[in-house]
Design a protein around this motif. Structure first.
Motif, short mmCIF file in Angstrom:
data_model
loop_
_atom_site.label_atom_id
_atom_site.label_comp_id
_atom_site.label_asym_id
_atom_site.label_seq_id
_atom_site.Cartn_x
_atom_site.Cartn_y
_atom_site.Cartn_z
N ARG A 91 0.85 -1.21 0.00
CA ARG A 91 0.00 0.00 0.00
C ARG A 91 0.88 1.24 0.00
O ARG A 91 0.64 2.19 -0.74
CB ARG A 91 -0.88 0.01 1.26
N VAL A 92 1.91 1.24 0.85
CA VAL A 92 2.80 2.40 0.90
C VAL A 92 3.56 2.52 -0.43
O VAL A 92 3.73 3.62 -0.96
CB VAL A 92 3.77 2.29 2.09
N LEU A 93 3.96 1.38 -0.95
CA LEU A 93 4.68 1.38 -2.24
C LEU A 93 3.80 1.98 -3.34
O LEU A 93 4.27 2.76 -4.18
CB LEU A 93 5.08 -0.06 -2.60
N ALA A 94 2.52 1.63 -3.33
CA ALA A 94 1.61 2.14 -4.36
C ALA A 94 1.53 3.66 -4.27
O ALA A 94 1.53 4.36 -5.29
CB ALA A 94 0.23 1.50 -4.21
N ALA A 95 1.50 4.20 -3.05
CA ALA A 95 1.43 5.66 -2.88
C ALA A 95 2.73 6.31 -3.38
O ALA A 95 2.71 7.36 -4.04
CB ALA A 95 1.20 5.99 -1.41
N TYR A 96 3.84 5.66 -3.07
CA TYR A 96 5.16 6.14 -3.52
C TYR A 96 5.18 6.21 -5.06
O TYR A 96 5.55 7.23 -5.65
CB TYR A 96 6.19 5.15 -2.97
N ARG A 97 4.71 5.15 -5.68
CA ARG A 97 4.73 5.10 -7.15
C ARG A 97 3.78 6.11 -7.77
O ARG A 97 4.09 6.69 -8.80
CB ARG A 97 4.36 3.70 -7.62
N LEU A 98 2.64 6.31 -7.12
CA LEU A 98 1.69 7.26 -7.67
C LEU A 98 2.27 8.68 -7.60
O LEU A 98 2.16 9.44 -8.56
CB LEU A 98 0.38 7.17 -6.87
N ALA A 99 2.88 9.00 -6.47
CA ALA A 99 3.50 10.32 -6.34
C ALA A 99 4.55 10.50 -7.43
O ALA A 99 4.67 11.56 -8.05
CB ALA A 99 4.13 10.47 -4.96
N PRO A 151 16.30 3.64 3.30
CA PRO A 151 17.62 3.78 3.95
C PRO A 151 17.50 3.80 5.48
O PRO A 151 16.72 4.56 6.04
CB PRO A 151 18.15 5.11 3.42
N ARG A 152 18.28 2.94 6.11
CA ARG A 152 18.20 2.79 7.56
C ARG A 152 18.53 4.08 8.30
O ARG A 152 17.95 4.38 9.33
CB ARG A 152 19.16 1.66 7.98
N HIS A 153 19.47 4.84 7.76
CA HIS A 153 19.84 6.06 8.47
C HIS A 153 18.75 7.12 8.39
O HIS A 153 18.88 8.19 8.98
CB HIS A 153 21.17 6.62 7.96
N ARG A 154 17.66 6.84 7.67
CA ARG A 154 16.51 7.75 7.65
C ARG A 154 15.39 7.23 8.54
O ARG A 154 14.40 7.91 8.77
CB ARG A 154 15.97 7.90 6.23
N GLY A 155 15.50 5.95 8.95
CA GLY A 155 14.57 5.41 9.95
C GLY A 155 13.21 4.98 9.45
O GLY A 155 12.40 4.49 10.22
N GLY A 156 12.90 5.18 8.15
CA GLY A 156 11.56 4.83 7.65
C GLY A 156 10.75 6.10 7.38
O GLY A 156 11.10 7.18 7.88
N PRO A 157 9.68 5.99 6.61
CA PRO A 157 8.94 7.20 6.21
C PRO A 157 8.28 7.93 7.37
O PRO A 157 8.18 9.16 7.35
CB PRO A 157 7.87 6.66 5.25
N ASP A 209 7.43 1.74 9.45
CA ASP A 209 8.86 1.97 9.22
C ASP A 209 9.61 0.64 9.07
O ASP A 209 10.44 0.48 8.18
CB ASP A 209 9.47 2.79 10.36
N VAL A 210 9.31 -0.32 9.95
CA VAL A 210 10.01 -1.61 9.88
C VAL A 210 9.75 -2.27 8.53
O VAL A 210 10.67 -2.82 7.90
CB VAL A 210 9.58 -2.53 11.05
N VAL A 211 8.51 -2.21 8.07
CA VAL A 211 8.17 -2.82 6.78
C VAL A 211 9.00 -2.19 5.65
O VAL A 211 9.59 -2.88 4.82
CB VAL A 211 6.66 -2.68 6.50
N LEU A 212 9.04 -0.86 5.66
CA LEU A 212 9.77 -0.19 4.57
C LEU A 212 11.28 -0.42 4.66
O LEU A 212 11.97 -0.57 3.66
CB LEU A 212 9.45 1.32 4.58
N LEU A 213 11.79 -0.49 5.89
CA LEU A 213 13.23 -0.69 6.08
C LEU A 213 13.67 -2.08 5.65
O LEU A 213 14.69 -2.26 5.00
CB LEU A 213 13.61 -0.49 7.55
N TYR A 214 12.87 -3.09 6.01
CA TYR A 214 13.31 -4.47 5.77
C TYR A 214 12.77 -5.08 4.49
O TYR A 214 13.26 -6.12 4.06
CB TYR A 214 12.95 -5.35 6.98
#
Ligand code: NAD
Length: 694
Positions: free
Chosen positions: A481-489, A642-648, A632-637
């Motif tokens: 779901r988050v990926l779909a929003a990322y792609r739409l943007a 990028p881990r140094h950003r901690g997730g969206p 955040d964990v889902v997006l990181l793993y």
């Protein structure tokens, strides 16, 4: 509570022992206890040498995580290290378990080190965005030189006792009782005149001055684009070990540590560390009885099924793999064999291990062979009807109490569960590709899923060494779901004037290993095309639709596997921009009456990130994600965030929720529904809170 540090004197040897279960973390109480006991041992005339040891399963495995990011109370670790090192009586560390971070630094400050053969030693601070702060950057290079010191500190990976011995970081290996071995060494050192040997005075690592300087220069060049400040600081500090006196080097290390620890990168990495640990706290685990999983079945031996089978074999499970026909089965088994051949060829495992793992695999084309299986993971085509048919067949053969997990990426698990006689046994175990490598496992909980099935998913994840996150049923669960929003943007910007290469470059600059269009080319454009087609009927007519991806797919340009997608892949020297795609984009702009405009790197990054955070907030409001940190964990793993950003969600916290909400509101004029800020923003902002507080 008993004292975390004790002192006893055996003949002329003081034994200082740390006892702070479970891992003897170097909390304030431990540091204070150490300082006090070291001082009393030094001032006791009967004591001729000091042995430092730890009770329980390990020598200190690092700092106390509860003190992370807070001002440290004195004595700080480097003061304790200084006491040990400047002791006029020889100090000997007896190391077992995992001497990591501060624990290893404590051992390094002793004059001599004895380690148990099974021990591991490491300086993993870089993984939390900081650097060794107890003198590690100054002491290690004095013993081993710059190259080995930087390997240790820049990778953060622990080394074996043998490697530490080979490098000269420790003096002696113990096969059984390390405390006994350290006592024996203490007696020898006393017999030999009680010589001290402060690490700060050692020079063997500094002797090859040119080699030292070259190793620094090489790492600096290699890491010049690394966004983590602690990486550059580790290199600077190791360099300081060569060019500055010890005390000045220590001061530099301390300043660099403080600077990094309070910076946004370390804050984000600490968040990632804690978020992963929070993700396993889910309501279904309370009071749950685990279902026994001894034998696993995998249905479908394609990309995912083969990877899932490998993950299960690697974890020690026997696996029954089912395909629809002999050809498919052979192809699937071949993938698994090829994986182990490659691992053996690369030296990751030995041949016997590869053979043993393969020997636990049974291939079949008969569903009945799944009758004895405790858990079935279904990974057939992403097609509702195909899955329904497979579910019906499995319902007929599965044993009572067996778990039926689907690896579907998007489909409604409740709808699938409703087609069989045991919806309580149905769950989503959503692996990511390649399934034997990617760490994330979304455990998707349906309306009727039994708590024990959910708990068993978390236990399975632990055994497979995955990072599990609970998700509710929703199209694409959390990650997709988050990926779909990322792609739409990204697609909106593409149609409004950016190019795929520009958008990809901006997201790489942010820290993603590859950008969204590169990911599409890699995964295959047909997958998201199928999803768009499936959702076409549910799309509101007023919503903006970008048809560029469809037009590309209509040409058969499905990405890397087709040689063409957003990029052309059949040229030497890597992918290049596809001019035909740019022509399609231009044509779409013309059809939509869009006058292209330019986008700065910052705007590209913000639109993508804020779209992700907004979708994450919606998922939390809808109860699909339990908390923002799970997003955040889902997006990181699972998605290379990028881990140094901690997730969206962390990125939104760091940008400021009001700033994010205002940006979303401004963009709403372009696309009212997509950019509508989740109500969670206002709720948090008016209470002065952040996502991280939930
Ligand atoms: P794939 O096409 O590579 O493999 C599917 C396999 O299932 C094929 O080998 C096919 O022969 C087999 N199959 C089809 N019907 C069958 C039946 N009735 N009995 C036994 N086997 C049958 O697909 P994939 O990429 O491995 O995807 C599988 C599932 O995993 C899908 O639900 C997909 O959405 C999901 N998934 C895919 C990815 C990914 O990146 N590829 C990631 C996560 C989840």
């Amino acid at each position: 509570m008993s004292e975390p540090v004790t002192l006893r004197v055996e003949n002329t040897v003081a034994v200082i022992s740390i006892e702070n279960p479970p891992v003897n973390a170097l909390s304030h109480a431990v540091r204070s206890g150490l300082a006090e006991k070291i001082q009393s041992a030094i001032s006791d005339d009967a004591v001729k040498a000091i042995v430092l040891t730890a009770e329980g399963r390990t020598f200190p495995a690092g700092a106390d995580v509860r003190e992370f990011g807070r001002p440290r109370e004195t004595p700080i670790l480097s003061q304790v290290c200084d006491l040990l090192e400047s002791s006029p009586k020889p100090t000997i560390a007896a190391v077992h378990g995992n001497a990591l971070g501060g624990g290893f630094e404590l051992a390094l400050a002793c004059h001599y080190r004895v380690v148990l053969r099974s021990a591991k030693l490491g300086l993993p601070e870089v993984k939390l965005g900081v650097l060794p702060g107890g003198g590690g950057t100054q002491r290690v290079p004095r013993i081993v030189g710059a190259a080995a010191a930087l390997d240790l500190m820049l990778t953060g990976k622990p080394i074996s006792a043998q490697k530490a011995l080979d490098l000269g970081l420790v003096d002696q290996m113990a096969e059984a009782d390390v405390a006994d071995a350290a006592m024996a060494m203490a007696r020898n050192v006393i017999a030999d005149g009680s010589k001290t040997r402060p690490t700060r005075e050692r020079v063997e690592g500094l002797q090859d001055a040119v080699g030292f300087a070259n190793a620094i220069a090489a790492r600096r060049e290699k890491k010049k684009n690394d966004p983590q400040p602690s990486v550059a600081e580790i290199i600077n500090c190791v360099e300081a070990a060569q060019i500055l006196p010890f005390e000045a080097g220590l001061a530099k290390e301390r300043a660099a540590f403080d600077e990094c620890e309070t910076g946004p990168e370390a804050t984000a990495m600490r968040h990632a560390f804690f978020a992963e640990r929070r993700a396993v706290k889910v309501p279904e685990l309370k009071g749950a009885t685990l279902r026994e999983v001894k034998l696993i079945g995998v249905v479908g031996a394609g990309t995912m099924g083969a990877g899932i089978a490998i993950a299960c074999l690697d974890a020690g499970f026997p696996v029954v793999l089912v395909e629809r026909d002999q050809d498919g089965l052979e192809r699937g088994i071949q993938r698994i064999v090829a994986n182990y051949d490659k691992s053996v060829a690369k030296g990751r495992i030995d041949a016997a291990t590869g053979e043993e793992r393969l020997s636990r695999l049974t291939g079949t084309t008969k569903m009945q062979d799944l009758a004895p299986v405790d858990l079935i993971i279904e990974a057939v085509f992403e097609d509702e009807q195909v899955k329904r048919n497979v579910f019906a067949q499995l319902d007929a053969v599965m044993k009572p109490g067996g778990i039926l997990a689907t690896n579907t990426s998007y489909l409604d698990i409740d709808a699938l569960a409703a087609t069989i006689s045991r919806p309580q046994d149905v769950v989503g175990y959503h692996f990511f590709s390649p399934a034997h490598i990617m760490k994330l496992l979304e455990v998707v909980v349906g309306g009727k899923t039994d708590s024990n099935v959910v708990a068993t998913g978390f236990e399975l994840a632990r055994k497979l060494r995955k990072v599990p996150v609970r998700a509710g049923v929703a199209d694409g669960f959390i990650g997709n779901r988050v990926l779909a929003a990322y792609r739409l943007a990204a697609d909106f910007m593409l149609e409004d004037g950016a190019t795929p290469a520009q958008i990809d470059a901006a997201m790489r600059a942010y820290g993603f290993p590859i950008g969204p269009y590169q990911v599409l080319d890699m995964a295959g454009l047909d997958i998201s095309w199928a999803r768009r087609k499936r959702l076409a009927a549910t799309r509101a007519p007023e919503d903006r639709y970008v048809a560029i991806g469809d037009k590309i797919c209509e040409q058969g340009w499905f990405g890397q596997k087709a040689g063409r997608g957003y990029y052309i892949h059949d040229q030497d020297g890597g992918p290049v921009e596809n001019p035909d795609v740019l022509a399609i984009v231009e044509e779409e702009r013309r059809l939509q009456g869009i006058a292209p405009r330019s986008f700065s790197e910052q705007e590209i990054q913000e639109r993508c990130l804020f779209a992700m955070a907004n979708e994450g907030a919606r998922l939390v409001s809808e109860g699909v994600a339990l908390r923002p940190s799970d997003v955040d964990v889902v997006l990181l793993y699972g998605y290379g965030f990028p881990r140094h950003r901690g997730g969206p969600m962390m990125a939104a916290d760091q940008a400021g929720l009001l700033t994010v909400k205002n940006a979303l509101t401004n963009w709403q004029v372009e696309e009212p529904r997509f950019w509508a800020p989740s109500p969670l923003f206002d709720e948090l902002i008016k209470n002065g809170k952040k996502f991280g507080d939930l």
